[in-house]
Design a protein around this motif. Structure first.
Motif, mmCIF file in Angstrom:
data_model
loop_
_atom_site.group_PDB
_atom_site.id
_atom_site.type_symbol
_atom_site.label_atom_id
_atom_site.label_comp_id
_atom_site.label_asym_id
_atom_site.label_seq_id
_atom_site.Cartn_x
_atom_site.Cartn_y
_atom_site.Cartn_z
ATOM 1 N N UNK A 194 -19.153 -75.142 -2.689
ATOM 2 C CA UNK A 194 -18.188 -74.247 -3.330
ATOM 3 C C UNK A 194 -17.489 -74.867 -4.534
ATOM 4 N N UNK A 195 -17.787 -76.117 -4.812
ATOM 5 C CA UNK A 195 -17.100 -76.756 -5.938
ATOM 6 C C UNK A 195 -17.998 -77.126 -7.083
ATOM 7 N N UNK A 196 -19.253 -76.707 -7.043
ATOM 8 C CA UNK A 196 -20.195 -77.039 -8.118
ATOM 9 C C UNK A 196 -20.878 -75.771 -8.603
ATOM 10 N N UNK A 197 -20.934 -75.592 -9.930
ATOM 11 C CA UNK A 197 -21.603 -74.439 -10.534
ATOM 12 C C UNK A 197 -22.131 -74.853 -11.891
ATOM 13 N N UNK A 226 -28.421 -86.988 -3.213
ATOM 14 C CA UNK A 226 -29.370 -85.878 -3.152
ATOM 15 C C UNK A 226 -28.800 -84.645 -3.846
ATOM 16 N N UNK A 227 -27.535 -84.377 -3.644
ATOM 17 C CA UNK A 227 -26.910 -83.221 -4.271
ATOM 18 C C UNK A 227 -26.795 -83.399 -5.786
ATOM 19 N N UNK A 228 -26.596 -84.628 -6.244
ATOM 20 C CA UNK A 228 -26.417 -84.864 -7.680
ATOM 21 C C UNK A 228 -27.699 -84.615 -8.469
ATOM 22 N N UNK A 229 -28.836 -84.601 -7.771
ATOM 23 C CA UNK A 229 -30.095 -84.373 -8.476
ATOM 24 C C UNK A 229 -30.153 -82.992 -9.114
ATOM 25 N N UNK A 230 -29.429 -82.046 -8.558
ATOM 26 C CA UNK A 230 -29.487 -80.682 -9.071
ATOM 27 C C UNK A 230 -28.242 -80.281 -9.868
ATOM 28 N N UNK A 231 -27.303 -81.235 -10.055
ATOM 29 C CA UNK A 231 -26.069 -80.908 -10.765
ATOM 30 C C UNK A 231 -26.224 -81.179 -12.256
ATOM 31 N N UNK A 232 -25.468 -80.439 -13.039
ATOM 32 C CA UNK A 232 -25.433 -80.660 -14.484
ATOM 33 C C UNK A 232 -24.291 -81.598 -14.822
ATOM 34 N N UNK A 290 -21.696 -80.866 -16.169
ATOM 35 C CA UNK A 290 -20.408 -80.196 -16.038
ATOM 36 C C UNK A 290 -19.687 -80.580 -14.732
ATOM 37 N N UNK A 291 -20.438 -81.126 -13.786
ATOM 38 C CA UNK A 291 -19.856 -81.457 -12.473
ATOM 39 C C UNK A 291 -19.695 -82.970 -12.384
ATOM 40 N N UNK A 292 -18.458 -83.392 -12.158
ATOM 41 C CA UNK A 292 -18.152 -84.812 -11.973
ATOM 42 C C UNK A 292 -17.995 -85.096 -10.471
ATOM 43 N N UNK A 293 -18.739 -86.081 -9.988
ATOM 44 C CA UNK A 293 -18.687 -86.427 -8.563
ATOM 45 C C UNK A 293 -18.157 -87.854 -8.433
#
Length: 375
Positions: A293-296, A254-260, A262-265
């Motif tokens: 706090x770790x994704x921007x 769910x959180x990855x849907x809004x990440x670019x 630039x963020x590796x999970x």
């Protein structure tokens, strides 16, 4: 509850059996019953005294101890105990007097020693008249040592049992209150964590609706599945590790849907996974903190969530996130409840069975949380 009802139903039976055993011992195993033919009045007196002792036992247990000793009137209680003992001894003496038991026992005692009935004129060789010696001899019933001892034992045992039962009842009451307090505190902590999680997640979905409606609908469906897990599947208490892992996986998706890009999970579940009971929503605040706090969008970062099972009943969680030029990382989120609640839940649910280490800045410029838990 059923066990408590069974014990209460069993208590009268235990009392009947104990008093029955005491009565048989008292009536049948008197020191003189094997040597002297007891008159009927003896058995009447013994039966009546047994009833008096039973009454004194419950009078002390039900009145004197609760109303005097437990209320701090120790002097009055001692006085009541002495008065009860005196009344019992007087009752014993009065029954002997009323039934003429001493005279009857003297006759039975003399008959047992002088079965020929020679009386005072029969002399033994070189000795005094046997009859006179017997008349001058003290009957064992002049001082009823057995009755006195039983009286003291009955009152002492009654007091001791009542005090011990009161202590056990108070200890059980304190234990129940402590359990209720802990359960209430856990329920309160869980109630605080769930709105905290859903508040942040709904904010994320709201942001997603502005970018991609189809993905927003998929996110709402996934969130409804997560809500069902939290509200229903975990309501009865502990959940299974496999269910908690699936919940964390849903949250990460769910959180990855809004990440670019630039963020590796990275998410590494236990392999192999051994199902063990686990407190629900216990690991989520650490994972949620990493995303918060770790994704921007404007910085390259990495989030790592790794779960391992070194042994069957040991769970190790490692959560890393890149430190960004934002305010200091913590688990509290916007309302300051995450870290404090998680630590408190660990203390209540796993006292002495967890180790939580938080490193605010590693050499790799990461925020690191390491939790080892014995489940």
């Amino acid at each position: 509850m059923a066990d408590f009802t069974f014990r209460r139903a069993l208590q009268p039976l235990i009392h009947v059996l104990v008093w029955g055993l005491f009565g048989l011992t008292f009536l049948l195993f008197h020191p003189l019953t094997g040597r002297v033919v007891m008159p009927p009045q003896f058995w009447v007196k013994q039966g009546l005294m047994l009833a008096v002792w039973v009454g004194a036992f419950y009078l002390t247990a039900g009145v004197s101890v609760p109303r005097l000793l437990f209320r701090g009137h120790t002097g009055w209680f001692v006085g009541a105990l002495v008065a009860t003992a005196a009344l019992l001894l007087l009752a014993n003496y009065g029954l002997e007097k009323q039934l003429h038991l001493r005279e009857l026992m003297d006759r039975a005692f003399h008959a047992a020693i002088d079965p020929a009935g020679a009386g005072p004129q029969r002399r033994g060789p070189g000795g005094p008249a046997l009859g006179g010696g017997l008349r001058g001899a003290r009957s064992p019933f002049r001082f009823d040592a057995t009755g006195t001892l039983i009286t003291l034992l009955v009152l002492g045992i009654s007091t001791s049992i009542t005090v011990v039962q009161r202590w056990q009842t108070e200890a059980q009451g304190r234990e129940r209150l402590e359990q209720q307090r802990v359960l209430s505190e856990l329920a309160s902590l869980k109630a605080q964590i769930n709105p905290h999680f859903f508040f942040n997640t709904l904010n994320n979905i709201y942001a997603l609706t502005l970018l991609d409606g189809e993905q927003a609908r998929a996110a709402i469906h996934r969130l409804s599945r997560m809500m069902r897990y939290v509200l229903y599947d975990t309501a009865a208490g502990p959940t299974l590790l496999s269910q908690e892992v699936a919940f964390i996986q849903d949250y990460i998706t769910l959180m990855q849907l809004r990440l670019t890009d630039r963020v590796t999970v990275e998410f590494a579940p236990p392999a192999p996974l051994h199902d063990v009971p686990l407190a629900p929503m216990l690991l989520l605040p650490f994972v949620e903190n990493a995303f918060k706090h770790g994704a921007a969008a404007s910085h390259t970062s990495r989030i790592v969530v790794a779960l391992r099972q070194p042994t069957l009943h040991t769970l190790a969680l490692e959560v890393r996130n890149t430190l960004l030029p934002t305010p200091t990382t913590d688990l509290a989120g916007s309302n300051g409840i995450g870290l404090a609640n998680t630590r408190r839940r660990l203390e209540l649910l796993y006292p002495g069975r967890y180790d939580l280490q938080v490193t605010e800045r590693t050499p790799a410029n990461e925020y690191l949380v390491e939790l080892t838990l014995t489940v």
